[in-house]
Design an enzyme around this catalytic site. Structure first.
Site, mmCIF file in Angstrom:
data_model
loop_
_atom_site.group_PDB
_atom_site.id
_atom_site.type_symbol
_atom_site.label_atom_id
_atom_site.label_comp_id
_atom_site.label_asym_id
_atom_site.label_seq_id
_atom_site.Cartn_x
_atom_site.Cartn_y
_atom_site.Cartn_z
ATOM 1 N N LYS A 157 -4.917 3.447 -11.303
ATOM 2 C CA LYS A 157 -3.648 3.509 -12.051
ATOM 3 C C LYS A 157 -3.882 3.686 -13.549
ATOM 4 C CE LYS A 157 -2.085 -0.222 -10.047
ATOM 5 N NZ LYS A 157 -1.275 -1.343 -9.509
ATOM 6 N N TYR A 195 -7.182 1.736 2.656
ATOM 7 C CA TYR A 195 -6.986 1.033 1.384
ATOM 8 C C TYR A 195 -8.181 0.168 1.034
ATOM 9 C CZ TYR A 195 -5.211 -1.840 -2.339
ATOM 10 O OH TYR A 195 -5.067 -2.460 -3.556
ATOM 11 N N SER A 203 -9.238 12.814 -48.580
ATOM 12 C CA SER A 203 -10.407 11.947 -48.534
ATOM 13 C C SER A 203 -10.205 10.814 -49.534
ATOM 14 C CB SER A 203 -11.648 12.762 -48.907
ATOM 15 O OG SER A 203 -12.644 11.908 -49.422
ATOM 16 N N LYS A 216 -10.392 17.292 -51.177
ATOM 17 C CA LYS A 216 -10.405 17.530 -49.732
ATOM 18 C C LYS A 216 -9.024 17.634 -49.100
ATOM 19 C CE LYS A 216 -14.000 16.846 -47.326
ATOM 20 N NZ LYS A 216 -14.660 17.858 -46.526
ATOM 21 N N GLN A 258 -6.737 0.109 -6.966
ATOM 22 C CA GLN A 258 -5.918 -0.430 -8.048
ATOM 23 C C GLN A 258 -6.356 0.184 -9.384
ATOM 24 O OE1 GLN A 258 -4.847 -4.613 -7.934
ATOM 25 N NE2 GLN A 258 -6.026 -4.970 -9.772
ATOM 26 N N ASN A 316 -8.335 17.838 -45.171
ATOM 27 C CA ASN A 316 -9.086 17.869 -43.911
ATOM 28 C C ASN A 316 -8.197 18.149 -42.703
ATOM 29 O OD1 ASN A 316 -11.575 17.301 -45.111
ATOM 30 N ND2 ASN A 316 -11.101 15.115 -45.197
ATOM 31 N N GLU A 324 -9.116 17.963 -35.288
ATOM 32 C CA GLU A 324 -10.273 17.248 -34.755
ATOM 33 C C GLU A 324 -9.844 16.211 -33.718
ATOM 34 O OE1 GLU A 324 -13.066 17.683 -38.716
ATOM 35 O OE2 GLU A 324 -11.481 16.207 -38.670
ATOM 36 N N THR A 346 -18.172 37.475 -30.827
ATOM 37 C CA THR A 346 -18.908 36.872 -29.709
ATOM 38 C C THR A 346 -20.108 36.173 -30.348
ATOM 39 O OG1 THR A 346 -20.378 38.745 -29.331
ATOM 40 C CG2 THR A 346 -18.283 38.773 -28.120
ATOM 41 N N HIS A 347 -20.556 35.097 -29.756
ATOM 42 C CA HIS A 347 -21.634 34.286 -30.354
ATOM 43 C C HIS A 347 -21.279 33.871 -31.778
ATOM 44 C CE1 HIS A 347 -24.377 35.926 -27.172
ATOM 45 N NE2 HIS A 347 -23.637 37.012 -27.361
ATOM 46 N N ASN A 364 0.815 -1.219 0.000
ATOM 47 C CA ASN A 364 0.000 0.000 0.000
ATOM 48 C C ASN A 364 0.846 1.266 0.000
ATOM 49 O OD1 ASN A 364 -2.050 -1.805 0.120
ATOM 50 N ND2 ASN A 364 -2.863 -1.175 2.115
#
Ligand code: ARG
Length: 454
Positions: free
Chosen positions: A330, A322, A282, A288, A327, A290, A295, A159-160, A114
């Site tokens: 981890k 304990y 793609s 494409k 365990q 990408n 992402e 903003t927005h 422990n």
């Protein structure tokens, strides 16, 4: 299973294999990442046992050489943790006993798995927090470098996601740099929390042997001992959560940068671009390019957040002391430690490498962005703000808003404030300095306890 299974708690009674495999779970895998840290902790414990005259000098020497050898083998991928032996602590003790005989059989005096695992995790987390700090430092440096080169370029502020006020590429990047610095501060705070040595607290109730805990702490490069033996167990999970939360917060900075870049590199905005080497194609659409890298920075940051929830649930509502549930703390912790560096490295590459389309940015600086500036110019000429606000709103509505304010804004702030750039550099250096003592102590512990291995 026979009495020769090698488990530390062997009773001689047969064990249900299915249950045994279940309780061991993935421990051999995750403990593979802890062997080095357990060797370090074991070396400190052996030194403290010898100091208490519970080991002879010859026994100590044999154990230290054995631990250094196990550590070397583990680094070379040549130290297995067999399922029958449950975890790294047992595998290490078994290997020591095989090599050193009687001395190996003595090393577990005054410790429990422990406090051993708590020590190994503490050392593991300290090591990784320092690595994060290096990588954060590089990330903030890359962002600051971009501010220095491109900070002056005008860019709409939103903003927005609607045009709001005139801004600059440097102001967008400045926010990211500040958030990165804040995470450096958080990592330093994390190091401070991790800076207490659990070793010598046994199963959670202390050890009735004259072990000099301060000596163990010093050998391992901790500035203090963790005073409460029970809190050592209670803090298992608690400290892991600080660690994981720090990583999640770092990732959130990278995630926000990625979200912005996904938007601003889209053709409809076209403010920024990714170098072709950072885009993916793609399989069906030939045109494409990408932003998968962005992402996945976003997606993997989100996944780190999920690992924090895993920890919260595993450790929540546990009584003191304990429990084997611990365990399971981890896996998310080790996964996070291994994942965050890659995110930081990639984000740093992106921050240094994204391209800027100044023409598209200039074209997006529509007159309405300057409405607030125009109103505030009227205020400076003595018009009450509400009245100024209405006048500008009416001008916009009637289509006769004169964007003279635009020209004046352009002239007033032609470059990114060098004082801010200097402050960013200063603060980055300060957090780097702050970590120095941990680095020095960590390196000293390695050199002292596992000489020749680092
Ligand atoms: N694999 C265990 C863990 O990570 C090690 C400690 C085992 N202690 C015990 N009392 N069963 O928690």
């Amino acid at each position: 299973m026979s009495a020769q299974s090698g488990r530390l708690w062997e009773t001689g009674a047969a064990l249900d294999e299915l249950v045994h495999r279940f309780t061991v779970g993935d421990d051999p895998t995750w403990d593979g990442h802890l062997v080095h840290w357990d060797c370090l902790g074991s070396a400190a414990h052996a030194r403290t046992l010898a100091r208490a005259e519970l080991l002879s000098q010859a026994e100590l020497d044999a154990l230290l050489a054995g631990l250094a050898d196990i550590d070397r083998r583990a680094r070379a991928g040549d130290f297995a943790i067999p399922e029958a032996l449950e975890d790294c602590h047992t595998a290490i003790e078994a290997a020591l006993t095989k090599r050193c005989g009687q001395a190996g059989a003595k090393i577990h005096a005054g410790r429990s798995r422990n406090d051993q695992v708590a020590t190994a995790m503490r050392l593991f987390m300290r090591h990784h927090a320092l690595r994060w700090l290096d990588l954060l430092d590089a990330f903030v440096a890359a962002v600051t470098g971009r501010i220095r080169c491109d900070g002056h370029i005008a860019m709409p502020g939103y903003t927005h996601l609607r045009p709001a006020m005139p801004s600059r590429v440097g102001q967008w990047l400045h926010a990211i740099a500040e958030a990165g610095l804040e995470q450096m501060r958080a990592a330093c705070d994390l190091l401070e929390r991790l800076d207490a040595c659990p070793l010598g607290t046994g199963a959670g109730f202390g050890v009735p042997l004259p072990l000099d805990r301060a000596h163990s702490a010093e050998l391992l490069g901790f500035s203090r001992v963790q005073r409460s033996a029970l809190d050592v167990q209670n803090s298992r999970g608690r400290l892991e959560k600080y660690f994981v939360r720090a990583a999640v917060d770092v990732a959130a900075v990278l995630e926000k940068m990625s979200c912005d870049l996904i938007l601003f590199t889209a053709a409809e905005f076209g403010f920024f671009g990714l170098p072709e080497a950072m885009t993916t194609g793609s399989s069906i659409m030939p045109q494409k390019k990408n932003p998968d890298v962005l992402e996945l920075l976003r997606g993997r940051s989100a996944r780190l957040r999920a690992r924090l929830f895993e920890l919260e649930w595993v450790t929540g509502k546990l009584p003191s002391s304990y429990h084997r549930d611990l365990q399971l703390t981890k896996e998310p912790t080790i996964r996070i430690a291994l994942e965050l560096p890659e995110l930081l490295e990639v984000a740093t590459r992106v921050a240094a490498g994204f391209t800027i389309n100044a023409e598209r940015l200039a074209a997006a600086m529509g007159p309405e962005l300057y409405a607030t500036h125009a109103a505030l110019e009227l205020v400076q000429r003595g018009v009450p703000f509400r009245e100024a606000y209405r006048r500008v709103a009416e001008e916009i509505k009637a289509g006769r808003f004169d964007d003279g304010a635009a020209e004046r804004w352009r002239r007033s702030t032609e470059r990114f404030d060098p004082a801010i750039l200097a402050a960013l550099e200063d603060e980055r250096a300060a957090w780097r300095r702050e970590t120095k003592r941990y680095r020095v102590r960590t390196a000293a512990a390695e050199a002292e306890l596992l000489p020749g291995n680092h």
